[in-house]
Design a protein around this motif. Structure first.
Motif, PDB file in Angstrom:
ATOM      1  N   PRO A  35       0.759  -1.118   0.001  1.00 14.68           N
ATOM      2  CA  PRO A  35      -0.068  -0.032  -0.237  1.00 14.68           C
ATOM      3  C   PRO A  35       0.813   1.378  -0.047  1.00 14.68           C
ATOM      4  N   ARG A  36       0.219   2.518  -0.511  1.00 16.38           N
ATOM      5  CA  ARG A  36       0.939   3.608  -0.560  1.00 16.38           C
ATOM      6  C   ARG A  36       1.131   4.234   0.906  1.00 16.38           C
ATOM      7  N   SER A  37       2.059   5.053   1.245  1.00 13.37           N
ATOM      8  CA  SER A  37       2.180   5.527   2.517  1.00 13.37           C
ATOM      9  C   SER A  37       1.022   6.742   2.776  1.00 13.37           C
ATOM     10  N   MET A  38       0.870   7.004   3.929  1.00 16.22           N
ATOM     11  CA  MET A  38      -0.047   8.165   4.305  1.00 16.22           C
ATOM     12  C   MET A  38       0.326   9.358   3.630  1.00 16.22           C
ATOM     13  N   HIS A  39       1.547   9.726   3.519  1.00 17.90           N
ATOM     14  CA  HIS A  39       1.928  10.829   2.914  1.00 17.90           C
ATOM     15  C   HIS A  39       1.869  10.747   1.284  1.00 17.90           C
ATOM     16  N   GLU A  40       1.927   9.888   0.831  1.00 21.34           N
ATOM     17  CA  GLU A  40       1.729   9.618  -0.644  1.00 21.34           C
ATOM     18  C   GLU A  40       0.432  10.050  -0.924  1.00 21.34           C
ATOM     19  N   ASN A  41      -0.426   9.318   0.050  1.00 27.28           N
ATOM     20  CA  ASN A  41      -1.985   9.281  -0.357  1.00 27.28           C
ATOM     21  C   ASN A  41      -2.376  10.793  -0.230  1.00 27.28           C
ATOM     22  N   MET A  42      -1.911  11.547   0.943  1.00 27.91           N
ATOM     23  CA  MET A  42      -2.400  12.747   1.168  1.00 27.91           C
ATOM     24  C   MET A  42      -1.582  13.743   0.167  1.00 27.91           C
ATOM     25  N   ALA A  78      -2.031   3.638   7.128  1.00 25.12           N
ATOM     26  CA  ALA A  78      -1.728   4.068   5.846  1.00 25.12           C
ATOM     27  C   ALA A  78      -2.448   3.225   4.752  1.00 25.12           C
ATOM     28  N   ALA A  79      -2.801   2.086   4.752  1.00 25.86           N
ATOM     29  CA  ALA A  79      -3.498   1.161   4.121  1.00 25.86           C
ATOM     30  C   ALA A  79      -4.936   1.772   4.023  1.00 25.86           C
ATOM     31  N   LEU A  80      -5.513   1.852   5.221  1.00 30.80           N
ATOM     32  CA  LEU A  80      -6.712   2.280   5.339  1.00 30.80           C
ATOM     33  C   LEU A  80      -7.051   3.684   4.808  1.00 30.80           C
ATOM     34  N   ILE A  81      -5.981   4.589   4.871  1.00 33.61           N
ATOM     35  CA  ILE A  81      -6.102   5.749   4.129  1.00 33.61           C
ATOM     36  C   ILE A  81      -6.490   5.505   2.763  1.00 33.61           C
ATOM     37  N   GLY A  82      -5.689   4.910   2.006  1.00 34.60           N
ATOM     38  CA  GLY A  82      -5.691   4.477   0.686  1.00 34.60           C
ATOM     39  C   GLY A  82      -6.938   3.769   0.582  1.00 34.60           C
ATOM     40  N   ILE A  83      -7.546   2.978   1.158  1.00 34.87           N
ATOM     41  CA  ILE A  83      -8.646   2.156   0.860  1.00 34.87           C
ATOM     42  C   ILE A  83      -9.906   3.058   0.861  1.00 34.87           C
ATOM     43  N   VAL A  84      -9.857   3.608   1.983  1.00 34.91           N
ATOM     44  CA  VAL A  84     -11.061   4.821   2.164  1.00 34.91           C
ATOM     45  C   VAL A  84     -11.075   5.864   1.323  1.00 34.91           C
ATOM     46  N   GLY A  85      -9.937   6.493   1.084  1.00 33.55           N
ATOM     47  CA  GLY A  85      -9.835   7.532  -0.103  1.00 33.55           C
ATOM     48  C   GLY A  85     -10.250   7.179  -1.270  1.00 33.55           C
ATOM     49  N   ALA A  89      11.975  -0.023  10.565  1.00 32.36           N
ATOM     50  CA  ALA A  89      12.687   0.543   9.532  1.00 32.36           C
ATOM     51  C   ALA A  89      12.983  -0.659   8.311  1.00 32.36           C
ATOM     52  N   ILE A  90      13.213  -1.900   8.869  1.00 33.27           N
ATOM     53  CA  ILE A  90      13.355  -2.871   7.989  1.00 33.27           C
ATOM     54  C   ILE A  90      12.270  -3.238   7.060  1.00 33.27           C
ATOM     55  N   CYS A  91      11.128  -3.071   7.837  1.00 37.32           N
ATOM     56  CA  CYS A  91       9.949  -3.434   6.864  1.00 37.32           C
ATOM     57  C   CYS A  91       9.813  -2.349   6.118  1.00 37.32           C
ATOM     58  N   LEU A  92       9.882  -1.197   6.232  1.00 37.52           N
ATOM     59  CA  LEU A  92       9.565  -0.316   5.398  1.00 37.52           C
ATOM     60  C   LEU A  92      10.442  -0.024   3.985  1.00 37.52           C
ATOM     61  N   ALA A  93      11.484  -0.558   4.397  1.00 36.93           N
ATOM     62  CA  ALA A  93      12.873  -0.635   3.296  1.00 36.93           C
ATOM     63  C   ALA A  93      12.646  -1.699   2.430  1.00 36.93           C
ATOM     64  N   THR A  94      12.033  -2.920   2.778  1.00 35.79           N
ATOM     65  CA  THR A  94      12.007  -3.899   1.940  1.00 35.79           C
ATOM     66  C   THR A  94      10.501  -4.406   1.596  1.00 35.79           C
ATOM     67  N   GLY A  95       9.868  -3.371   1.343  1.00 38.13           N
ATOM     68  CA  GLY A  95       8.460  -3.551   0.835  1.00 38.13           C
ATOM     69  C   GLY A  95       7.405  -3.977   1.665  1.00 38.13           C
ATOM     70  N   TRP A  96       7.734  -4.108   2.963  1.00 44.49           N
ATOM     71  CA  TRP A  96       6.396  -4.431   3.873  1.00 44.49           C
ATOM     72  C   TRP A  96       5.989  -3.011   4.227  1.00 44.49           C
ATOM     73  N   LYS A  97       5.045  -2.570   3.712  1.00 43.46           N
ATOM     74  CA  LYS A  97       4.947  -1.146   3.803  1.00 43.46           C
ATOM     75  C   LYS A  97       3.589  -0.968   4.591  1.00 43.46           C
ATOM     76  N   GLY A  98       3.455   0.181   5.547  1.00 41.99           N
ATOM     77  CA  GLY A  98       2.575   0.319   6.385  1.00 41.99           C
ATOM     78  C   GLY A  98       2.802   1.776   7.273  1.00 41.99           C
ATOM     79  N   GLY A  99       1.912   1.807   8.195  1.00 44.45           N
ATOM     80  CA  GLY A  99       2.121   3.061   8.722  1.00 44.45           C
ATOM     81  C   GLY A  99       3.064   2.840  10.238  1.00 44.45           C
ATOM     82  N   ALA A 100       3.361   4.099  10.590  1.00 50.15           N
ATOM     83  CA  ALA A 100       4.276   3.939  11.717  1.00 50.15           C
ATOM     84  C   ALA A 100       3.822   4.538  13.138  1.00 50.15           C
ATOM     85  N   ILE A 101       2.553   5.153  13.148  1.00 49.29           N
ATOM     86  CA  ILE A 101       2.211   5.981  14.400  1.00 49.29           C
ATOM     87  C   ILE A 101       1.893   4.733  15.412  1.00 49.29           C
ATOM     88  N   PHE A 102       1.281   3.588  15.354  1.00 46.88           N
ATOM     89  CA  PHE A 102       1.188   2.692  16.763  1.00 46.88           C
ATOM     90  C   PHE A 102       2.415   2.265  16.785  1.00 46.88           C
TER      91      PHE A 102
END
Length: 409
Positions: A74-81, A117-124, A315-328
């Protein structure tokens, strides 16, 4: 004009119910698949110690295939916004299905990222599809999408005022409808989304979330006056650690161009970290309840490992394609580290942990009012004025202000 305003209000109310329902169903889907993969299946094999590595590698294979076939979803929150601000919509054609499947796999297989991040993309995307079929002007369509984003944030973080906070944080932007009307609609859609989200979540019997956090010693002490600013500084330093790890890990892995290799590396990391501690996996939303309920049963070493390695796995997840949010994950790791930096105190520490988390998360999220509105329902209500004050202090770029003042003098 009154007829249009009333109709727009009805659209907003109904959209909130849809947004909350989408969030609840997606969270439920992830919850049940996670329970199946990480609880039911290993129990059938007597929970072998190497199981996290097996499931991580399987997840890595799936994530790699999805990355190759779908691209970076999924695209990041910043990409969707950014897309919303640039185009007035979040596209759904050839994207919505990819976002749902990719996010579901990533979250189910133990990635240390959140669903926001995913839910913002899905809902948007869903909102864009819905309002494309409504007889509204372009400016009102844009506003409905923006309102739906605020509503999904309110639902995910169980904060009725997060949508309103998002509007306040972005108050410098030009608005398509009057500010007072926009704020009223933000409250309306946030409450309707939260109501449908909570009802469906309880219907599906999903466990309580991070917002039932238990704080040790939430009373008051004279130490608070002395340690208030030092705790903000420590929280700010931890946020630097959290953010810079993502920069360094991304640079360290930049030489790997093969998406499958990256995804498998991420899955292997999830497996290894899962063997070290279960609390390093997932977003941390539910694990934080367990930690805060029995924090004194953990050794200092165990808590330090959790606090320091959680941001590393993010950091490893985000850099290897396991994309998502970082707030939680930020709230989780900041809370554990906040406890560690106050463990030497004999008096109440709940307030100082709250300040530490507020400072850290504000710098990570980058929006003081939104961060404060989320933490309002995490920590005791009497601490909220201090949370808000901390958020504004931590969000200010003091070094830039100091340099500007020096140049002026």
């Amino acid at each position: 004009m009154k007829k249009l305003t009333f109709a727009f209000g009805i659209y907003t109310l109904m959209l909130g119910l849809v947004v909350g329902s989408i969030a609840a169903f997606f969270i439920g889907l992830v919850h049940f698949s996670t329970e199946f993969l990480w609880t039911f299946v290993p129990e059938q094999f007597n929970s072998p110690w190497f199981y996290p590595i097996c499931i991580g590698l399987i997840g890595g294979l799936l994530v790699g295939l999805l990355q190759i076939k779908f691209g970076g979803y999924p695209r990041s929150m910043h990409e969707n916004m950014a897309e919303l601000k640039r185009t007035g919509r979040i596209e759904y054609k050839n994207r919505l299905f990819k976002t749902i499947v990719s996010a579901w796999i990533i979250l189910s297989f133990g990635a240390s990222v959140g669903p926001e991040a995913a839910l913002i993309g899905i809902v948007g995307s869903t909102t864009t599809w819905i309002i494309d079929h409504l007889k509204l002007s372009l400016k009102h369509k844009e506003e409905l999408i923006s309102l739906s984003i605020g509503a999904i944030i309110s639902s995910i973080f169980l904060s009725s005022f997060s949508g309103l906070a998002e509007e306040i944080d972005d108050s410098t932007e030009a608005k398509k409808i009057p500010k007072q009307s926009k704020l009223l609609l933000s409250i309306l859609i946030s409450f309707s989304a939260l109501a449908s989200f909570l009802w469906l979540k309880s219907f599906m019997k999903i466990p309580e979330s991070i917002f039932s956090i238990r704080l040790p010693d939430a009373g008051w002490s004279w130490w608070f006056v002395v340690l208030f600013i030092p705790m903000i500084i420590l929280g700010w330093l931890f946020s630097i650690y959290f953010d810079q790890l993502q920069v360094y890990i991304a640079k360290a892995l930049s030489f790997i161009k093969n998406k499958m290799v990256l995804a498998l590396l991420g899955g292997l990391s999830i497996g290894i970290f899962g063997i070290i501690s279960y609390y390093l996996l997932f977003s941390g939303e539910h694990q934080l309840i367990e930690v805060t309920k029995s924090v004194q049963e953990f050794s200092i070493t165990a808590l330090l490992i959790i606090a320091l390695l959680k941001p590393l796995l993010v950091a490893i997840c985000l850099a290897t394609g396991w994309k998502g949010g970082a707030i939680f994950p930020a709230i989780f790791s900041s809370s554990v580290m906040g406890y560690l930096v106050t463990v030497w105190l004999d008096g109440p520490t709940g307030f100082l942990i709250t300040i530490f988390v507020a400072a850290s998360c504000t710098k990570i999220v980058g929006k003081p009012v939104l961060t404060a509105s989320i933490l309002l329902f995490v920590f005791p209500l009497q601490f909220f004025p201090f949370i808000l004050l901390t958020a504004f202090i931590a969000n200010k770029n003091w070094w830039a202000s100091f340099k500007q003042l020096s140049q002026h003098n």
